[in-house]
Design an enzyme around this catalytic site. Sequence first.
Site, PDB file in Angstrom:
ATOM      1  CE1 TYR A 145      41.051  46.066  32.657  1.00 35.50           C
ATOM      2  CE2 TYR A 145      40.358  45.706  30.398  1.00 35.50           C
ATOM      3  CZ  TYR A 145      40.064  45.808  31.731  1.00 35.50           C
ATOM      4  OH  TYR A 145      38.755  45.656  32.145  1.00 35.50           O
ATOM      5  CE  LYS A 196      42.960  47.320  48.176  1.00 40.88           C
ATOM      6  NZ  LYS A 196      42.249  47.718  49.425  1.00 40.88           N
ATOM      7  CG  ASP A 229      38.724  48.750  49.911  1.00 44.07           C
ATOM      8  OD1 ASP A 229      39.136  49.928  49.743  1.00 44.07           O
ATOM      9  OD2 ASP A 229      39.086  48.051  50.871  1.00 44.07           O
ATOM     10  CG  ASP A 253      36.079  46.608  33.590  1.00 45.97           C
ATOM     11  OD1 ASP A 253      35.227  47.005  32.776  1.00 45.97           O
ATOM     12  OD2 ASP A 253      36.273  45.409  33.859  1.00 45.97           O
ATOM     13  CG  ASP A 257      30.270  46.840  34.472  1.00 48.02           C
ATOM     14  OD1 ASP A 257      30.427  47.653  33.549  1.00 48.02           O
ATOM     15  OD2 ASP A 257      29.996  45.643  34.302  1.00 48.02           O
TER      16      ASP A 257
HETATM   17  C1  IPM Z   1      34.379  47.615  29.152  1.00 44.88           C
HETATM   18  C2  IPM Z   1      34.385  46.138  28.892  1.00 44.88           C
HETATM   19  C3  IPM Z   1      35.746  45.756  28.334  1.00 44.88           C
HETATM   20  C4  IPM Z   1      36.791  46.040  29.385  1.00 44.88           C
HETATM   21  C5  IPM Z   1      35.838  44.312  27.806  1.00 44.88           C
HETATM   22  C6  IPM Z   1      34.789  44.017  26.774  1.00 44.88           C
HETATM   23  C7  IPM Z   1      37.215  43.997  27.273  1.00 44.88           C
HETATM   24  O1  IPM Z   1      34.080  45.444  30.051  1.00 44.88           O
HETATM   25  O2  IPM Z   1      34.521  48.384  28.181  1.00 44.88           O
HETATM   26  O3  IPM Z   1      34.211  48.010  30.307  1.00 44.88           O
HETATM   27  O4  IPM Z   1      37.026  45.220  30.277  1.00 44.88           O
HETATM   28  O5  IPM Z   1      37.384  47.115  29.328  1.00 44.88           O
HETATM   29 MG    MG Z   2      33.579  46.647  31.708  1.00 49.07          MG
END
Ligand code: IPM
Ligand code: MG
Length: 372
Positions: A145, A196, A229, A253, A257
Amino acid sequence: MAANANKKLVVLPGDYAGPEVMDQALRVVHWMEKRRAVAFDLDERSIGGASYDEFGTPLTDETLAAAKASDAVLLGAIGGPKYDGLPRESRPEAGLLKLRKEMDLFANLRPVVTFDALLDASSLKPEIVQGLDIMFVRELTSGIYFGEPRGIETLPDGTRRAVDTQVYTEGEIRRVAEVAFDLARKRSNKVHSVEKENVMATGRLWREVVTDLHKEKYQDVELDHMYADNCGMQLVRNPKQFDVIVTDNLFGDLLSDCASMLPGSLGMLPSASLGAPDETGRRLAMYEPIHGSAPDIAGKGVVNPLAAILSFAMLLRYSFDMEDEAALIEQAVQDVLGGGIRTADIMSQGMAKVSTGVMGDALLKQLDKLSG
Ligand code: IPM
Ligand code: MG
């Protein structure tokens, strides 16, 4: 901070559905002030697209300074189609990333907990997810990032080439792993460290540093290493094998999710982003729902405010050590869902569909009831 001083909260509602969920979270903040021995100074400011509209930048220096001077930041959600065409540095996401980086909020805690009343909303079989309680610890201020060099360049032949850099120092790995081990001790005492190592240099260093730290300070905690993975696969195969998962910024991230779907709705999940404690034990912190600004359904009064409300519960727990109050909010959320009301995102047959505000009403009522 004197015991009875007002706690300074910076409130950043953000964009689209952000202010809608924040309105409901603030009702719970005010409930706490009325019913518990706690007082907050609220400093509400814009961030993301709202800040861009007002000030031409997604994060002003004043807002950053206020966040750094606060006891905790509560954030709604940022971004949306109105801002997608802006240059990268003006986009809402840039404001959020800058805030995380400048506050040095390196440890992102993302609990993934199933609510019994919502088992049917999960895309997995109820027996796979029932009783699930995972804590993700995602490194938040380094890795790909923020790594340099980054950018898109044009080569001599006229074609373009893009570069992102994944970079980690030992110190960055160690401090986030410490947070994970410390949390595990208060939970089921198990850490999965995810990278990884088979492919990436950062993965090799990650594994070495975590292994050494474990040997040095945390031998009482069970430690497993897992490739990222495989972790993705295991999360949908048998998620209950996990207690604490510690991983880098990008894997965290993606995997968080993915895991957020296990309990059935993104609209239920809060998060905390923590800095390092200073000599006095004070640590910078920001709390926000995992979900985004939901542009497609924002403004209609239908979004789920529970993740924002649960983020406030995390704020009470991690910034102010108010475990009882945090647990009270969490209990009220369980009860309200058990009572059969649902916002649209978690709606299922036989339940009563309610608006954002009615969900907030029900929660306050339940808080009243629980506290007699
Ligand atoms: C999160 C979001 C952020 C990230 C975005 C909005 C920049 O997806 O907080 O997980 O990728 O960290
Ligand atoms: Mg995210």
